[in-house]
Design a protein around this motif. Structure first.
Motif, PDB file in Angstrom:
ATOM      1  N   ARG A   1       0.836  -1.211   0.000  1.00 20.82           N
ATOM      2  CA  ARG A   1       0.000   0.000   0.000  1.00 20.82           C
ATOM      3  C   ARG A   1       0.863   1.251   0.000  1.00 20.82           C
ATOM      4  NH1 ARG A   1      -2.690  -1.226   4.083  1.00 20.82           N
ATOM      5  NH2 ARG A   1      -1.593   0.000   5.679  1.00 20.82           N
ATOM      6  N   ASN A   2       1.928   1.245   0.794  1.00 18.48           N
ATOM      7  CA  ASN A   2       2.832   2.398   0.825  1.00 18.48           C
ATOM      8  C   ASN A   2       3.497   2.625  -0.524  1.00 18.48           C
ATOM      9  OD1 ASN A   2       2.257   2.840   3.511  1.00 18.48           O
ATOM     10  ND2 ASN A   2       4.074   1.781   4.274  1.00 18.48           N
TER      11      ASN A   2
ATOM     12  N   ASN B   1       0.956   4.233  -2.820  1.00 15.17           N
ATOM     13  CA  ASN B   1       0.761   5.637  -2.454  1.00 15.17           C
ATOM     14  C   ASN B   1       1.945   6.500  -2.883  1.00 15.17           C
ATOM     15  OD1 ASN B   1      -1.678   4.972  -1.282  1.00 15.17           O
ATOM     16  ND2 ASN B   1      -0.856   4.826   0.788  1.00 15.17           N
TER      17      ASN B   1
ATOM     18  N   ASN C   1       1.683   7.265  -6.540  1.00 16.20           N
ATOM     19  CA  ASN C   1       0.583   8.165  -6.892  1.00 16.20           C
ATOM     20  C   ASN C   1       0.746   9.572  -6.330  1.00 16.20           C
ATOM     21  OD1 ASN C   1      -0.707   6.056  -8.216  1.00 16.20           O
ATOM     22  ND2 ASN C   1      -1.810   5.403  -6.374  1.00 16.20           N
ATOM     23  N   SER C   2       1.605   9.729  -5.317  1.00 13.22           N
ATOM     24  CA  SER C   2       1.771  11.040  -4.706  1.00 13.22           C
ATOM     25  C   SER C   2       2.808  11.852  -5.472  1.00 13.22           C
ATOM     26  CB  SER C   2       2.212  10.900  -3.240  1.00 13.22           C
ATOM     27  OG  SER C   2       3.467  10.245  -3.165  1.00 13.22           O
TER      28      SER C   2
ATOM     29  N   ARG D   1       7.506   5.675   6.384  1.00 12.82           N
ATOM     30  CA  ARG D   1       6.769   4.692   5.604  1.00 12.82           C
ATOM     31  C   ARG D   1       7.548   3.380   5.597  1.00 12.82           C
ATOM     32  NH1 ARG D   1       3.982   8.410   6.115  1.00 12.82           N
ATOM     33  NH2 ARG D   1       2.714   9.556   4.603  1.00 12.82           N
TER      34      ARG D   1
END
Length: 233
Positions: free
Chosen positions: A54-55, A58, A61-62, A122
């Motif tokens: 998940r990290n 993210n 996408n960030s 993270r």
């Protein structure tokens, strides 16, 4: 997909994890009767792997530069990503330290608490191994009556003693020394691990277990524990 999972489960029913079995393992694990790794290790490995995935999504996408280097926590970063799965690393720690199942639950509490206190951190492939050996060592000191020295944990984790000592001190200060875990908190995290088994993680956890069993069947396990195979992180 259903047929393959049902056939494999029938042939390896002894490897299936249920919430009740996990709960029993956490509270009544016996080193004399149980030679296998505690079930919580497989559950924890599966949960952390999903967190890392998940990290990673993210991060892709960030927008770049969302976190400055000063905001990022890099104390656990390795120079090179270790070539060892989380499952294998946790099993190695258990094999050489024999830390009880409750230690891994408390370590999970510390990891979750650490991420909440330090939002710039993270979990990823570069820091997960050092984070695990550090939190398990500290959790063992909190839970167990007798413990190995930091130098021993360093050898198990593939670190130098100085590195292990520094990671412990950095973790404690970044946590604000908030290490107390009361019974209600412990129970809530046990319940969360149970939900990982019963809701979202059942198939993945069973798959992880089957993988571990296949690896074990091809290796000669030295049960004398008088010699530590060297790893480097």
């Amino acid at each position: 997909m259903e047929s393959s999972s049902s056939s494999s489960s029938s042939s390896s029913s002894s490897l299936t994890i249920s919430p009740r079995k996990l709960r029993t393992d956490l509270y009544s694990y016996s080193y004399e009767q149980d030679s296998n790794s505690p079930l919580v290790i497989s559950v924890l490995a599966s949960l952390i792997e999903r967190t890392m995935a998940r990290n990673e999504r993210n991060a892709k996408n960030s927008p770049r530069g969302t976190l400055s280097r000063n905001q990022r926590i890099v104390v656990f970063d390795c120079r090179e990503t270790p070539d060892m799965t989380i499952q294998s690393y946790l099993e190695r720690i258990f094999r050489y330290t024999r830390a009880g199942p409750s230690v891994y639950v408390v370590a999970y509490v510390y990891i979750d608490r650490f991420c909440q206190i330090n939002p710039g951190f993270r979990i990823n492939a570069s820091n997960v191994h050092r984070l695990l050996i550090t939190t398990i060592m500290i959790a063992s000191k909190y839970v167990e009556d007798m413990n190995y020295r930091n130098s021993y944990y360093a050898r198990v984790g593939g670190l130098t003693t100085n590195e292990m000592n520094k990671l412990e001190v950095d973790f404690l200060f970044l946590m604000g020394f908030k290490l107390h875990v009361n019974v209600s908190v412990f129970e809530s995290y046990c319940s969360h691990l149970e939900r990982e088994v019963s809701i979202g993680g059942g198939y993945q956890i069973e798959r992880t277990l089957r993988c571990a069993e296949e690896i074990k069947s091809k290796q000669i396990v030295d049960r004398r524990y008088n010699r530590i195979t060297r790893v480097t992180l």
